[in-house]
Design an enzyme around this catalytic site. Structure first.
Site, PDB file in Angstrom:
ATOM      1  N   GLY A   1      -1.432   1.998  -6.023  1.00 14.58           N
ATOM      2  CA  GLY A   1      -1.680   0.898  -5.121  1.00 14.58           C
ATOM      3  C   GLY A   1      -0.415   0.807  -4.061  1.00 14.58           C
ATOM      4  CG  HIS A   2      -0.809  -2.544  -1.538  1.00 18.27           C
ATOM      5  ND1 HIS A   2      -1.188  -3.432  -0.620  1.00 18.27           N
ATOM      6  CD2 HIS A   2      -0.996  -3.081  -2.698  1.00 18.27           C
ATOM      7  CE1 HIS A   2      -1.758  -4.434  -0.999  1.00 18.27           C
ATOM      8  NE2 HIS A   2      -1.718  -4.442  -2.270  1.00 18.27           N
ATOM      9  CG  ASN A   3       4.105  -3.132  -1.330  1.00 21.14           C
ATOM     10  OD1 ASN A   3       2.870  -3.754  -0.895  1.00 21.14           O
ATOM     11  ND2 ASN A   3       4.875  -2.938  -0.694  1.00 21.14           N
TER      12      ASN A   3
END
Lengths: 336, 336, 336
Positions: free
Chosen positions: B236-238
């Protein structure tokens, strides 16, 4: 550059400070500079507020006192941030027209405002409405219809006759309309059940990278308006997903299950086939659902990580649970 | 053809037998022929050692006595095998140059040693360093930078501005830099939160088929040097993954989770978002992690297969656990 | 248009009614029209039988009385439906020949009856037998051999030297023959173990969208004849899957596991590596398998959804199970 007055107007907020102050981009409380707008949506980050160098901050009323510079007070800073960030980062304009290396069937219907990227393939009788963007490497097979302002970013595959609504965003590697998993056992050998339905995707849907949505067996698989799907989700044939339901990454929905509206389904959730899930159901990450859920509310299943040694011990106890119940019964009969 | 002396030198081993003996390939203990090198790394296969027809075998000191032909004694036969097999099976040379069917933006920066395969797409302002190989069907979007000796095998998608290090190997179907799953609920409708960060992949990383790594919301998603990811993993993002951490297939890591260095994460593990996982954590296959893990060590969760009939009984007992505890309490009060 | 006599002949059934009656397509009991054939395979739908407007219905003997129009009586209506639906919906003819935009290596061996779609890539020394269909955007790398009547629908990737049997159907996004996850830890750094085996896929196999099958380390990964794989399945290196085994979506099989013949493996099942699964094993959806299974039969694991509040309470009880056993022990010693 936008003034705080313009942004406040967009997000329905009130400027505290100089409403002619201008920002040109967004940043985190920790890293934003004077020309940037930041936001405080999660109290976990409140510690960074007083020292932020952001030119302006989107905050709720109760955090206003700690903002060192200009502020825009809003009811929901995260929603306001989403809107302001979209304003400050408009989607890149795509060159209209068909890339020289794309392969476009002569009997397709492509609006003059459409952009078709390098190496893309547009099949026979495809219809692409205004402002559709087909990214590089996408394959759009025969008879597909795509509504206006929809974008396929890159390497997306849409199989025959799939219908996609307006303002839909589809990320790379997505496959929509592959055959559902329909097989019948003919005296020990599995034979194929033709998958004759299609897939209908509504308006304002977003579909994450490498997600797959199978075509229906006889009727269509349906993704409602406003549905948001994360990456690597598997949607079986004849599934129906209600409006504004969101599903996080790596989830799987087996065939013919109907999910209601406004559900929030966590990552890696699995739903068995032929279930009915009511509107407003919330499934926490990793939950396995084997029966229909008739009432809204939060549901969960599954164990979570513990040290492996302890886990091994607990598993043994679990397997002996039946015997433990017997032992308690025996004690109870002695203690009557 | 390589002599055992040359191989021993490469793997830091000692030849027992004729060090001028030559081998040209590798094989299993059961199937190898005289011209081949084999190895014994797992005691499960020791039964095949005495009868092997392999010309030479990589073994540890304690198995030396059973080797029927030549041997190379090493501390870790599996590591030695990995090195020897790489020597005997060099990566195929790729023809330098751009395939006639590829589409390469005129303002990209492509080193003269680069190979670009059929139907590949290289976007605007892309930078490809020495010896980069872009396989057929890959899409590399605007502003991507790829370090030297990195290979995209085929049908890989790198979205805008992604940065890839040196000596990275990316398998087919991988998508790096698609939008993270950022949505905000605006009075019942989900609106998009622009994903303005990017993805940075370090050096010596391998990424398995159909794995997806999303771009960050405001800051970047980061994959550290030496990280090895198997197939169908969702990042997922980050997310930040520390150096030399490995993750097996079908795992999922939700947004903003930070994984330490030198972790070993089993197949189908799921990690919730916003967690911190310490260095040196080992998660066994199928584990679900919902809380941060602050100390290195092995962690697990989940049940494993039992006959379905028994499983159904145990699940019922589990659901009655609360009542069972009450019954025990009552017995205890009677027995005070 | 086909007569009921012709269909009865194909499916091994007996017409009750006018055997010269003609149908041209299939439909559900609820929606079919006079020109359509329907079927009753699941008693759940029996309520729709009496009122159906379908011109004819495939039924078992015991439901015959309720059919309002013509009927074909068969032993297994679902199998009969699969066959009749295939007859009434023949696979679309593909234009023979190589699309102008495809890139086909001059030293490949392509039968004259083969169809190669737009933007496809056929590598060096590839062999394509009669009636093979390579859909748009597919990449078939060097040395791949594909048997007759096999179809790659679109955007499929077959890596070097993979072998595919006859009458195989491979859906978009599938990757066959990417490197297995072979790494060895060399003093803290992971080094690659070359993946020198290949993948052999038998005849009459179907492989769902975005499924990945890795090549073997030294020997081949093998998918038996008649195997059916759904979407987003991960098959590790050196896995062997026996004939006529079916696996539902989102499942994962770790390296070197051997699965027997005629197994039925549910969605999201995970199998650890190096296991042996007997013939005729049935694993229900979501099951995790960590040990070999030596006898046929049904196996399960895992918890299923309950209201989150109750789930939290049960998890606590589970974690205290060890203590509960101690308490019962103490009670038992008092009650001797």
């Amino acid at each position: 550059m936008w003034t705080l007055a313009q942004i406040a107007d967009l997000v329905g907020g009130v400027v505290k400070g100089d409403d002619t102050f201008q920002v040109d981009s967004v940043g985190t409380l920790q890293d934003a500079k004077t020309n940037q707008l930041s936001f405080l949506a999660n109290t976990k980050y409140k510690k960074y507020l007083a020292a932020t160098r952001a030119g302006a901050v989107l905050v709720s009323e109760q955090s206003l006192a700690d903002v060192p510079n200009h502020a825009i007070v809003v009811a929901d800073p995260y929603v306001a941030y989403a809107k302001a960030a979209s304003l400050l980062n408009p989607v890149k304009q795509h060159q209209t027209g068909i890339h020289a290396s794309a392969s476009v069937s002569p009997d397709s219907h492509v609006h003059s405002s459409v952009s078709i990227g390098a190496q893309a393939v547009i099949g026979s009788a495809v219809e692409l409405a205004e402002n559709v963007i087909i990214g590089p490497g996408c394959v759009v097979q025969s008879g597909v219809k795509i509504g206006s302002d929809t974008r396929l970013t890159a390497n997306v595959t849409l199989c025959d006759s799939v219908q996609i609504g307006k303002r839909v965003l589809i990320h790379p590697g997505v496959v929509i309309g592959a055959d559902g998993f329909g097989i019948a056992n003919d005296q020990g050998k599995w034979i194929k059940v033709p998958q004759l339905g299609s897939v209908r995707v509504g308006n304002d849907v977003e579909i994450g990278a490498n997600t797959t949505i199978d075509r229906g067996a006889l009727e269509d698989t349906v993704i409602g308006n406003g549905v948001k799907l994360d990456n690597q989700i598997q949607i079986g044939h004849n599934v129906i997903i209600g409006e504004n339901t969101v599903i996080a990454g790596s989830a799987g929905v087996a065939g013919s299950t109907r999910i209601g509206k406004n559900c929030v389904i966590g990552g890696a959730v699995i739903l068995a086939g032929h279930l009915e899930i009511a509107d407003g159901v919330h499934l926490t990450g990793g939950t396995a659902v084997s029966k229909s859920i008739t009432e809204s509310g939060a549901y969960s299943s599954g164990m979570t990580a513990e040290p492996s040694q302890q886990w091994r011990r607990n598993i043994v106890r679990y397997r002996q649970l039946d015997k433990l119940v017997d032992r308690v019964k025996q004690l109870e009969s002695k203690n009557k």
